[in-house]
Every structure is written in C-alpha cells, then in structure tokens.
Design a protein around this motif. Structure first.
Motif, PDB file in Angstrom:
ATOM      1  N   GLN A 179       0.812  -1.214   0.000  1.00  0.00           N
ATOM      2  CA  GLN A 179       0.000   0.000   0.000  1.00  0.00           C
ATOM      3  C   GLN A 179       0.844   1.262   0.000  1.00  0.00           C
ATOM      4  N   ARG A 180       2.128   1.151   0.358  1.00  0.00           N
ATOM      5  CA  ARG A 180       2.987   2.331   0.444  1.00  0.00           C
ATOM      6  C   ARG A 180       3.923   2.467  -0.750  1.00  0.00           C
ATOM      7  N   THR A 181       3.896   1.540  -1.687  1.00  0.00           N
ATOM      8  CA  THR A 181       4.806   1.597  -2.820  1.00  0.00           C
ATOM      9  C   THR A 181       4.496   2.786  -3.717  1.00  0.00           C
ATOM     10  N   ILE A 182       5.524   3.495  -4.134  1.00  0.00           N
ATOM     11  CA  ILE A 182       5.365   4.537  -5.155  1.00  0.00           C
ATOM     12  C   ILE A 182       5.030   3.849  -6.473  1.00  0.00           C
ATOM     13  N   CYS A 183       3.946   4.253  -7.100  1.00  0.00           N
ATOM     14  CA  CYS A 183       3.507   3.525  -8.293  1.00  0.00           C
ATOM     15  C   CYS A 183       3.196   4.442  -9.472  1.00  0.00           C
ATOM     16  N   ASP A 184       3.734   5.663  -9.478  1.00  0.00           N
ATOM     17  CA  ASP A 184       3.625   6.509 -10.662  1.00  0.00           C
ATOM     18  C   ASP A 184       4.887   7.340 -10.779  1.00  0.00           C
ATOM     19  N   MET A 185       5.249   7.696 -12.011  1.00  0.00           N
ATOM     20  CA  MET A 185       6.524   8.341 -12.275  1.00  0.00           C
ATOM     21  C   MET A 185       6.603   9.736 -11.680  1.00  0.00           C
ATOM     22  N   GLY A 186       5.490  10.455 -11.656  1.00  0.00           N
ATOM     23  CA  GLY A 186       5.509  11.803 -11.092  1.00  0.00           C
ATOM     24  C   GLY A 186       5.902  11.782  -9.618  1.00  0.00           C
ATOM     25  N   THR A 187       5.298  10.874  -8.861  1.00  0.00           N
ATOM     26  CA  THR A 187       5.624  10.762  -7.440  1.00  0.00           C
ATOM     27  C   THR A 187       7.056  10.283  -7.252  1.00  0.00           C
ATOM     28  N   LEU A 188       7.510   9.372  -8.110  1.00  0.00           N
ATOM     29  CA  LEU A 188       8.890   8.886  -8.011  1.00  0.00           C
ATOM     30  C   LEU A 188       9.877  10.015  -8.243  1.00  0.00           C
ATOM     31  N   HIS A 189       9.641  10.853  -9.243  1.00  0.00           N
ATOM     32  CA  HIS A 189      10.547  11.981  -9.495  1.00  0.00           C
ATOM     33  C   HIS A 189      10.569  12.946  -8.308  1.00  0.00           C
ATOM     34  N   GLN A 190       9.421  13.167  -7.678  1.00  0.00           N
ATOM     35  CA  GLN A 190       9.390  14.031  -6.495  1.00  0.00           C
ATOM     36  C   GLN A 190      10.213  13.430  -5.363  1.00  0.00           C
ATOM     37  N   PHE A 209       8.361  -4.477   1.293  1.00  0.00           N
ATOM     38  CA  PHE A 209       7.726  -5.462   2.176  1.00  0.00           C
ATOM     39  C   PHE A 209       7.093  -4.710   3.346  1.00  0.00           C
ATOM     40  N   PRO A 210       5.897  -5.100   3.759  1.00  0.00           N
ATOM     41  CA  PRO A 210       5.157  -4.304   4.748  1.00  0.00           C
ATOM     42  C   PRO A 210       5.881  -4.090   6.070  1.00  0.00           C
ATOM     43  N   ASP A 211       6.689  -5.050   6.503  1.00  0.00           N
ATOM     44  CA  ASP A 211       7.278  -4.978   7.843  1.00  0.00           C
ATOM     45  C   ASP A 211       8.751  -4.586   7.830  1.00  0.00           C
ATOM     46  N   ILE A 212       9.242  -4.034   6.725  1.00  0.00           N
ATOM     47  CA  ILE A 212      10.666  -3.720   6.577  1.00  0.00           C
ATOM     48  C   ILE A 212      10.842  -2.218   6.341  1.00  0.00           C
ATOM     49  N   ALA A 213      11.861  -1.639   6.979  1.00  0.00           N
ATOM     50  CA  ALA A 213      12.231  -0.243   6.745  1.00  0.00           C
ATOM     51  C   ALA A 213      13.718  -0.184   6.414  1.00  0.00           C
ATOM     52  N   CYS A 214      14.107   0.747   5.551  1.00  0.00           N
ATOM     53  CA  CYS A 214      15.499   0.851   5.106  1.00  0.00           C
ATOM     54  C   CYS A 214      15.922   2.312   4.977  1.00  0.00           C
ATOM     55  N   ALA A 215      17.213   2.538   5.174  1.00  0.00           N
ATOM     56  CA  ALA A 215      17.858   3.811   4.855  1.00  0.00           C
ATOM     57  C   ALA A 215      19.057   3.482   3.989  1.00  0.00           C
ATOM     58  N   ALA A 216      19.286   4.245   2.929  1.00  0.00           N
ATOM     59  CA  ALA A 216      20.343   3.899   1.978  1.00  0.00           C
ATOM     60  C   ALA A 216      21.005   5.140   1.404  1.00  0.00           C
ATOM     61  N   ALA A 217      22.211   4.938   0.890  1.00  0.00           N
ATOM     62  CA  ALA A 217      22.951   5.988   0.182  1.00  0.00           C
ATOM     63  C   ALA A 217      23.756   5.331  -0.925  1.00  0.00           C
ATOM     64  N   ALA A 218      23.972   6.070  -1.993  1.00  0.00           N
ATOM     65  CA  ALA A 218      24.665   5.524  -3.159  1.00  0.00           C
ATOM     66  C   ALA A 218      26.173   5.671  -3.040  1.00  0.00           C
ATOM     67  N   VAL A 219      26.877   4.682  -3.536  1.00  0.00           N
ATOM     68  CA  VAL A 219      28.322   4.773  -3.777  1.00  0.00           C
ATOM     69  C   VAL A 219      28.468   5.361  -5.166  1.00  0.00           C
ATOM     70  N   ARG A 220      29.146   6.490  -5.275  1.00  0.00           N
ATOM     71  CA  ARG A 220      29.154   7.230  -6.535  1.00  0.00           C
ATOM     72  C   ARG A 220      30.555   7.404  -7.079  1.00  0.00           C
ATOM     73  N   GLY A 221      30.642   7.316  -8.399  1.00  0.00           N
ATOM     74  CA  GLY A 221      31.895   7.515  -9.101  1.00  0.00           C
ATOM     75  C   GLY A 221      31.819   8.720 -10.007  1.00  0.00           C
ATOM     76  N   PRO A 222      32.819   8.917 -10.850  1.00  0.00           N
ATOM     77  CA  PRO A 222      32.839  10.092 -11.732  1.00  0.00           C
ATOM     78  C   PRO A 222      31.656  10.171 -12.682  1.00  0.00           C
ATOM     79  N   GLU A 223      31.040   9.036 -13.004  1.00  0.00           N
ATOM     80  CA  GLU A 223      29.957   9.027 -13.979  1.00  0.00           C
ATOM     81  C   GLU A 223      28.592   8.781 -13.363  1.00  0.00           C
ATOM     82  N   GLY A 224      28.542   8.689 -12.032  1.00  0.00           N
ATOM     83  CA  GLY A 224      27.252   8.475 -11.412  1.00  0.00           C
ATOM     84  C   GLY A 224      27.281   7.352 -10.403  1.00  0.00           C
ATOM     85  N   PRO A 225      26.092   6.852 -10.010  1.00  0.00           N
ATOM     86  CA  PRO A 225      26.019   5.817  -8.973  1.00  0.00           C
ATOM     87  C   PRO A 225      26.487   4.472  -9.500  1.00  0.00           C
ATOM     88  N   ILE A 226      27.292   3.760  -8.705  1.00  0.00           N
ATOM     89  CA  ILE A 226      27.740   2.433  -9.111  1.00  0.00           C
ATOM     90  C   ILE A 226      27.230   1.354  -8.158  1.00  0.00           C
TER      91      ILE A 226
END
Length: 297
Positions: A179-190, A209-226
């Motif tokens: 029920q909490r999944t982002i499911c349209d591109m406009g909301t995803l871009h926001q 998954f309903p019972d899981i929470a996460c925090a994340a960050a990208a490892v980034r190189g000269p051309e973007g996220p890897i």
C-alpha cells in the motif's frame, strides 16, 4: 530516395548508402565502442555511422533499454549485456571487496542488516548481505533482485541518474507491491528530488515489504552511482537516528574506489554541497527535515 524501416535515407552523405537492415545498423553503432571506457555522444554516433540523428537516437534508446548500452552524463557506454560477453563480473567484485569492511562495521555499530546492491535495469541486484539477529526476517539474498523504485537502495541510485534514464528504467516496471509503494513516475521523481536535497539519503518504510524499513545511500563515481548501501530494520526502527552512518559508509567506499575524486560527481540537476562527515543533531534535523515517517515519501 529509399525508405527502410519507415526511415528515409535522404540525409546520408552522398556516395554512401545506409545499411539496409536494422541488424547492420546496430552493428555499425556497437562497433564504435572499442572498450568499456569508451564514451560517445549522440552526435558522435550519428557522425561516425552516417546515420540520421533521429535514427541513431532511436537505436541508441532501444540499446539502452535492453542493457546493451548505458547512458551516463558523459555519453553512451557499453552496458551490462555487452560487457558480459567480456567475461566475469570484475567491476562488481571490486565494489564488493571495497565495501566489505564498511558493511561489517555498519552491522556491528547498529546491529541491523546491511545490504550492498547495484542497479540492474529496473531492479536492484544484491551483491552482499551482512546480517544480525534480524537477518532471517529480511526476505533478501545475495544474488536476489527487487524493483528499484520500491527500495531505498534503488531510489538512492536512481536519484543521481538523468530523469530520462529513470523513466527508461522504471517506467514500464513501476507498480505497487504494498500500500505504500510509489507507483507513478511523477511521485517517483518528487521522491528522487527529496533524496538529492537530503544529500543522497534515501528511505523506505513498507514500500517493498510491509514490515521492513530501510535507509540507503549511493556509492558514486565520476559518472554516477555504481552501487548503494542500506541499513535494514523492522517497520518501527528509528532509522533517522543512525542514517548518517550509511551516508558516511557510502562516501568512504566511493573514496576507496576513486581515490583521486576530489569533487562531487555530476548530478542530474543542481547538487547540494556534500555534508561533513560528522553530523550534529542540528545538522541531522536540517538534513531530514521531517519528524514523521510518512514524510519520507
């Protein structure tokens, strides 16, 4: 004038006929990429192949969507399918090796499950999982996959891609898992814009998954996220208190992989300054700009 596949060849230089089949046109383009470091712009591809710019763009777009090529801020490059013929997953192995120590350190510091993943088309592909007592409750595995738009890992990487690349990857795959999944591109871009304004810190609570929470960050190189690193806990885990640890870990892995990289990598839009490695409570409040879990979305 000769029309092939609905495209006119009148723009070809005099004395040179365009290849009559799509296979030959694709081969012309792929032959331009002499190695994994080759980067070409649309204009360079069109000029070198003598294909009309619109034809070259259409073929390049299809090759990106099929993962034969990647489209980065510096141009087109060989994608995972093309590089796969070269044998092995050397790049992924290097990322995993560089991140291993940081993943274990994060797990010891927090007691939570730690993930390392890369972006593979519209999905995240899990390279590593370091678990604690909560590991068995997290439905992920090394070598497994999940839709990128529904995970903090995926959103952390998508945030540093061009909007067109995000839509090419996630546009057809976007859909609801909970029920909490982002499911349209406009909301995803926001959401991706909010992640950039939080200096790359991504959250998700019950989106994959309903019972899981996460925090994340990208490892980034000269051309973007890897790759990306995430901390995973239960739905009620107060991840905002320890989220800066994952940002620091991702930054440290980036520095290990790219030791000469002194400036932030190119962002799809204006990028905020990289925060300091030490986070005060006041800085954390400004970074998150939220007091309730629902505000993460």
């Amino acid at each position: 004038m000769t029309a092939v596949d609905g495209l006119s060849t009148t723009h070809a230089p005099a004395g040179r006929e365009l290849p009559p089949s799509m296979v030959e046109r694709v081969t012309l383009i792929m032959d331009l990429f002499e190695g994994r470091t080759a980067r070409l712009t649309l204009e360079e591809v069109a000029r070198s192949t003598s294909l009309p710019r619109s034809t070259a763009h259409r073929i390049l777009d299809q090759l990106v969507r099929l993962c034969w090529l990647d489209h980065t801020g510096l141009g087109y490059a060989l994608g995972r399918r093309a590089l796969g013929f070269g044998g092995g997953d050397g790049a992924r192995s290097r990322v995993r090796e560089a991140a291993a120590g940081r993943l274990h350190q994060l797990q010891i510091q927090t007691g939570l499950v730690v993930h390392l993943a890369v972006l593979d088309g519209a999905e995240v592909y899990y390279l590593d999982k370091v678990g604690g007592r909560f590991a068995e409750a997290v439905p992920s595995r090394v070598g497994g996959r999940a839709p990128a738009h529904s995970t903090a890992l995926g959103k952390a990487m998508l945030a540093w891609l061009e909007p067109e690349d995000v839509e090419a990857r996630a546009g057809e795959a976007i859909g609801r898992l909970t029920q909490r999944t982002i499911c349209d591109m406009g909301t995803l871009h926001q959401e991706l814009d909010r992640i950039r304004r939080r200096h790359g810190l991504a959250f998700e609570r019950g989106e994959c998954f309903p019972d899981i929470a996460c925090a994340a960050a990208a490892v980034r190189g000269p051309e973007g996220p890897i790759a990306a690193i995430s901390l995973v806990g239960g739905a009620s885990s107060p991840l905002e208190k320890i989220a800066p640890l994952v940002v620091d870990a991702a930054r440290q892995v980036s520095r290990e992989l790219f030791p000469g990289q002194e400036t932030p990598v190119r962002a799809p839009h204006r990028e905020a300054a990289v925060p300091a490695a030490t986070w005060s409570p006041q800085a954390m409040d400004r970074l998150l700009n939220t007091g309730q879990y629902g505000d993460w979305q």
